[in-house]
Design a protein around this motif. Structure first.
Motif, PDB file in Angstrom:
ATOM      1  N   LEU A 124      66.280  25.679  51.673  1.00 12.99           N
ATOM      2  CA  LEU A 124      65.743  25.446  50.357  1.00 12.99           C
ATOM      3  C   LEU A 124      64.451  26.180  49.928  1.00 12.99           C
ATOM      4  CD1 LEU A 124      66.284  21.441  49.923  1.00 12.99           C
ATOM      5  CD2 LEU A 124      67.489  23.284  48.818  1.00 12.99           C
ATOM      6  N   PHE A 125      63.457  26.329  50.818  1.00  6.80           N
ATOM      7  CA  PHE A 125      62.170  26.913  50.658  1.00  6.80           C
ATOM      8  C   PHE A 125      61.937  27.975  51.704  1.00  6.80           C
ATOM      9  CE2 PHE A 125      62.109  22.530  49.276  1.00  6.80           C
ATOM     10  CZ  PHE A 125      61.887  22.846  47.622  1.00  6.80           C
ATOM     11  N   GLY A 126      62.784  28.360  52.460  1.00  3.91           N
ATOM     12  CA  GLY A 126      62.252  29.287  53.534  1.00  3.91           C
ATOM     13  C   GLY A 126      61.553  28.896  54.562  1.00  3.91           C
ATOM     14  N   PHE A 127      60.553  29.642  55.034  1.00  4.24           N
ATOM     15  CA  PHE A 127      59.789  29.246  56.260  1.00  4.24           C
ATOM     16  C   PHE A 127      58.962  28.229  55.929  1.00  4.24           C
ATOM     17  CE2 PHE A 127      56.002  30.037  59.062  1.00  4.24           C
ATOM     18  CZ  PHE A 127      56.472  29.496  60.157  1.00  4.24           C
ATOM     19  N   LEU A 128      58.307  28.100  54.547  1.00  6.27           N
ATOM     20  CA  LEU A 128      57.608  26.842  54.178  1.00  6.27           C
ATOM     21  C   LEU A 128      58.469  25.656  54.118  1.00  6.27           C
ATOM     22  CD1 LEU A 128      55.095  25.984  52.499  1.00  6.27           C
ATOM     23  CD2 LEU A 128      56.221  26.536  50.379  1.00  6.27           C
ATOM     24  N   GLY A 129      59.812  25.485  53.724  1.00 14.28           N
ATOM     25  CA  GLY A 129      60.529  24.549  53.949  1.00 14.28           C
ATOM     26  C   GLY A 129      60.693  24.171  55.506  1.00 14.28           C
ATOM     27  N   VAL A 130      60.649  24.996  56.396  1.00 13.27           N
ATOM     28  CA  VAL A 130      60.735  24.661  57.855  1.00 13.27           C
ATOM     29  C   VAL A 130      59.537  23.756  58.098  1.00 13.27           C
ATOM     30  CG1 VAL A 130      60.740  25.424  60.095  1.00 13.27           C
ATOM     31  CG2 VAL A 130      62.188  26.501  58.477  1.00 13.27           C
ATOM     32  N   LEU A 131      58.220  24.164  57.678  1.00 12.59           N
ATOM     33  CA  LEU A 131      56.906  23.618  57.862  1.00 12.59           C
ATOM     34  C   LEU A 131      56.882  22.367  57.324  1.00 12.59           C
ATOM     35  CD1 LEU A 131      54.456  26.645  57.737  1.00 12.59           C
ATOM     36  CD2 LEU A 131      55.585  25.723  59.549  1.00 12.59           C
ATOM     37  N   LEU A 132      57.410  22.294  56.123  1.00  7.56           N
ATOM     38  CA  LEU A 132      57.382  20.803  55.382  1.00  7.56           C
ATOM     39  C   LEU A 132      58.520  19.849  55.690  1.00  7.56           C
ATOM     40  CD1 LEU A 132      56.453  21.910  51.811  1.00  7.56           C
ATOM     41  CD2 LEU A 132      54.866  21.131  53.355  1.00  7.56           C
ATOM     42  N   ALA A 133      59.255  20.225  56.376  1.00 10.14           N
ATOM     43  CA  ALA A 133      60.760  19.467  56.949  1.00 10.14           C
ATOM     44  C   ALA A 133      60.147  18.221  57.745  1.00 10.14           C
ATOM     45  CB  ALA A 133      61.659  20.033  57.424  1.00 10.14           C
ATOM     46  N   VAL A 134      59.348  18.399  58.664  1.00 14.28           N
ATOM     47  CA  VAL A 134      59.024  17.166  59.564  1.00 14.28           C
ATOM     48  C   VAL A 134      58.185  16.326  58.582  1.00 14.28           C
ATOM     49  CG1 VAL A 134      58.156  16.486  61.723  1.00 14.28           C
ATOM     50  CG2 VAL A 134      59.378  18.677  61.593  1.00 14.28           C
ATOM     51  N   PRO A 135      57.266  16.627  57.981  1.00 16.39           N
ATOM     52  CA  PRO A 135      56.418  15.797  57.331  1.00 16.39           C
ATOM     53  C   PRO A 135      57.434  14.907  56.408  1.00 16.39           C
ATOM     54  CG  PRO A 135      55.375  17.695  57.522  1.00 16.39           C
ATOM     55  CD  PRO A 135      56.539  17.880  58.139  1.00 16.39           C
ATOM     56  N   ALA A 136      58.146  15.619  55.738  1.00 10.95           N
ATOM     57  CA  ALA A 136      59.108  15.094  54.640  1.00 10.95           C
ATOM     58  C   ALA A 136      60.114  13.934  55.291  1.00 10.95           C
ATOM     59  CB  ALA A 136      59.996  16.326  53.906  1.00 10.95           C
ATOM     60  N   ALA A 137      60.553  14.451  56.474  1.00 11.11           N
ATOM     61  CA  ALA A 137      61.545  13.681  57.267  1.00 11.11           C
ATOM     62  C   ALA A 137      60.825  12.399  57.760  1.00 11.11           C
ATOM     63  CB  ALA A 137      61.874  14.215  58.596  1.00 11.11           C
ATOM     64  N   ALA A 138      59.603  12.334  58.114  1.00  9.31           N
ATOM     65  CA  ALA A 138      58.985  11.132  58.498  1.00  9.31           C
ATOM     66  C   ALA A 138      58.536  10.375  57.327  1.00  9.31           C
ATOM     67  CB  ALA A 138      57.467  11.633  59.212  1.00  9.31           C
ATOM     68  N   ALA A 139      58.157  10.882  56.268  1.00  8.86           N
ATOM     69  CA  ALA A 139      58.066  10.096  54.943  1.00  8.86           C
ATOM     70  C   ALA A 139      59.430   9.450  54.545  1.00  8.86           C
ATOM     71  CB  ALA A 139      57.290  10.864  54.074  1.00  8.86           C
ATOM     72  N   ILE A 140      60.487  10.105  54.321  1.00  9.81           N
ATOM     73  CA  ILE A 140      61.697   9.549  53.771  1.00  9.81           C
ATOM     74  C   ILE A 140      62.165   8.617  54.942  1.00  9.81           C
ATOM     75  CG2 ILE A 140      64.157  10.319  53.253  1.00  9.81           C
ATOM     76  CD1 ILE A 140      63.067  12.961  52.448  1.00  9.81           C
ATOM     77  N   GLY A 141      62.055   8.743  56.118  1.00 10.40           N
ATOM     78  CA  GLY A 141      62.479   7.543  57.079  1.00 10.40           C
ATOM     79  C   GLY A 141      61.754   6.384  57.119  1.00 10.40           C
ATOM     80  N   VAL A 142      60.385   6.534  56.878  1.00 13.01           N
ATOM     81  CA  VAL A 142      59.646   5.344  56.775  1.00 13.01           C
ATOM     82  C   VAL A 142      60.046   4.624  55.378  1.00 13.01           C
ATOM     83  CG1 VAL A 142      57.275   4.532  56.297  1.00 13.01           C
ATOM     84  CG2 VAL A 142      57.771   6.110  58.165  1.00 13.01           C
ATOM     85  N   LEU A 143      60.185   5.277  54.256  1.00 10.53           N
ATOM     86  CA  LEU A 143      60.559   4.715  52.931  1.00 10.53           C
ATOM     87  C   LEU A 143      62.055   4.282  52.944  1.00 10.53           C
ATOM     88  CD1 LEU A 143      58.750   7.370  50.433  1.00 10.53           C
ATOM     89  CD2 LEU A 143      57.952   4.938  51.348  1.00 10.53           C
ATOM     90  N   VAL A 144      62.880   4.969  53.761  1.00  7.22           N
ATOM     91  CA  VAL A 144      64.274   4.413  53.912  1.00  7.22           C
ATOM     92  C   VAL A 144      64.171   2.991  54.566  1.00  7.22           C
ATOM     93  CG1 VAL A 144      66.603   4.724  54.657  1.00  7.22           C
ATOM     94  CG2 VAL A 144      65.432   6.473  53.561  1.00  7.22           C
ATOM     95  N   ARG A 145      63.285   3.093  55.653  1.00  7.82           N
ATOM     96  CA  ARG A 145      63.296   1.655  56.509  1.00  7.82           C
ATOM     97  C   ARG A 145      62.597   0.475  55.580  1.00  7.82           C
ATOM     98  NH1 ARG A 145      62.525   5.325  60.494  1.00  7.82           N
ATOM     99  NH2 ARG A 145      60.378   5.230  60.320  1.00  7.82           N
ATOM    100  N   PHE A 146      61.689   0.913  54.729  1.00 11.68           N
ATOM    101  CA  PHE A 146      60.980  -0.093  53.834  1.00 11.68           C
ATOM    102  C   PHE A 146      61.881  -0.324  52.941  1.00 11.68           C
ATOM    103  CE2 PHE A 146      58.319  -0.655  50.025  1.00 11.68           C
ATOM    104  CZ  PHE A 146      57.758  -1.898  50.317  1.00 11.68           C
ATOM    105  N   GLY A 147      62.673   0.514  52.212  1.00 14.81           N
ATOM    106  CA  GLY A 147      63.492  -0.136  51.259  1.00 14.81           C
ATOM    107  C   GLY A 147      64.665  -1.010  51.816  1.00 14.81           C
ATOM    108  N   LEU A 148      65.130  -0.614  53.028  1.00 18.10           N
ATOM    109  CA  LEU A 148      66.406  -1.475  53.633  1.00 18.10           C
ATOM    110  C   LEU A 148      65.724  -2.809  54.121  1.00 18.10           C
ATOM    111  CD1 LEU A 148      69.171  -1.458  55.081  1.00 18.10           C
ATOM    112  CD2 LEU A 148      68.102  -0.372  56.914  1.00 18.10           C
ATOM    113  N   GLN A 149      64.454  -2.760  54.175  1.00 15.22           N
ATOM    114  CA  GLN A 149      63.839  -4.233  54.589  1.00 15.22           C
ATOM    115  C   GLN A 149      63.733  -4.919  53.519  1.00 15.22           C
ATOM    116  OE1 GLN A 149      59.738  -3.772  56.121  1.00 15.22           O
ATOM    117  NE2 GLN A 149      59.770  -6.052  56.970  1.00 15.22           N
ATOM    118  N   ARG A 150      63.218  -4.365  52.296  1.00 19.84           N
ATOM    119  CA  ARG A 150      63.149  -5.185  51.189  1.00 19.84           C
ATOM    120  C   ARG A 150      64.638  -5.473  50.702  1.00 19.84           C
ATOM    121  NH1 ARG A 150      58.557  -4.893  47.930  1.00 19.84           N
ATOM    122  NH2 ARG A 150      57.023  -4.906  49.659  1.00 19.84           N
TER     123      ARG A 150
END
Length: 358
Positions: A317-343
């Protein structure tokens, strides 16, 4: 109080605007994202100095100067050797690929000689189709990476802007956090802070641990393949270690390069090729059973497959910038998905309870 639908629309809009801004500003964001990553990695050190009586501005200057000094020392010590290996490897690689292809064709021909004419036709057709598909996929990947900025990077802007961004972010990190906290909607601020803390723990655990995995794995690959008598074993091992930040990818790329070089040098020498494969299997075994569990652990909550998918999707989607942002995005989405699943699991909808009336 905003309704649940209104909250969903608001936060969806925030995420959409953020993604749109990243997409629109991607060509100029790279030095800033790299600077933010450096500041994030070095912030615990500056915090430690601050707790021991060294002011944050002075501690930031001290850390940045020390980091630059270490990079210069390591670069000056290793640059001549790495430069010679990279140049020699680049010059020898086309010839090694040709020889490896010749050895592979010889092996295929010997196998084909044992088959019937109909079987040979079917195998030959299948190999041709696989070869065409591989060439098409490789060309598409190179095109995407090129257009995404992975190959053509403004090196001068990285070298000039990134240290400045890292310095100011490190110096003002606490004030930035306080300012962002003041913007949070007050009724939901405690919940958002808790999720941000979980995201930070997951991200810090993965990034800092995975950097150690890259360093150790790269060193082991380089030493192992050099001891196995593989030319360019050092540079191939370092490439494998650098790419080890993406689980499984670094080792596989290193093994592929090592096999090409091995086939190009000695042909179908099964002892040499077996030693190359043996080094890969040993390092992968150590990485999976000892190195990664100790340095990264499972507490970060980021599965390897999720990280691989996020990095590949970000790069597409974003080239090298997307590679750098992928792990923070994955961490955030993973936490939010677990929070939503808990709710969801605690909701009346999941439990099948009727809403109270009255």
């Amino acid at each position: 109080m905003m309704s649940a639908r209104g909250q969903l629309l608001f936060w969806t809009g925030v995420v959409a605007v953020f993604c749109l801004l990243v997409w629109a500003l991607a060509p100029v964001l790279l030095p800033f994202v790299v600077g933010m990553a450096i500041a994030y990695l070095l912030d615990p050190v500056v915090d430690w100095l601050d707790r021991h009586g060294i002011s944050r501005p002075f501690g930031t200057a001290l850390i940045m100067a020390g980091a630059v000094l270490v990079v210069l020392i390591v670069g000056l010590a290793l640059f001549p050797m790495l430069r010679d290996q990279v140049i020699a490897f680049g010059q020898a690689l086309p010839d090694l690929i040709d020889r490896a292809q010749g050895a592979g064709r010889g092996l295929i021909d010997s196998i084909m000689a044992e088959l019937t004419r109909q079987q040979r036709t079917a195998v030959s057709s299948g190999l041709n189709e696989v070869g065409k598909s591989a060439v098409t996929m490789l060309g598409d990947l190179v095109s995407r990476l090129w257009s995404g900025g992975l190959v053509v990077v403004d090196f001068i802007s990285i070298m000039l802007i990134t240290p400045v961004v890292a310095f100011y972010l490190l110096r003002d990190w606490e004030r930035i956090i306080v300012a962002i906290d003041s913007w949070l909607p007050r009724p939901y601020a405690p919940t958002i802070r808790e999720q941000a803390r979980l995201i930070d723990r997951a991200l810090a655990g993965f990034v800092r641990g995975q950097l150690g995995v890259c360093l150790i794995s790269g060193t082991l690959y380089a030493l192992g393949w050099t001891i196995a008598g593989l030319n360019f074993g050092l540079i191939i091992g370092l490439v494998a270690g650098f790419l080890a930040f993406i689980p499984y990818v670094g080792g596989l790329v290193g093994l592929l390069l090592a096999m090409i070089v091995g086939l190009g040098e000695v042909g179908l020498d099964w002892v040499r090729l077996g030693s190359i494969l043996g080094v890969y299997l040993i390092v992968q075994g150590l990485e999976g059973t000892f190195i990664q569990p100790r340095l990264v652990g499972r507490s970060v909550g980021l599965h390897d497959l999720w990280i691989v998918f996020a990095i590949l999707a970000g790069g597409a989607l974003f080239g090298f910038l997307g590679v750098l942002l992928a792990v923070p995005a994955a961490a955030a989405i993973g936490v939010l998905v677990r929070f939503g699943l808990q709710r969801y699991l605690a909701s009346r909808f999941y439990k099948g309870e009727a809403d109270s009336v009255g």
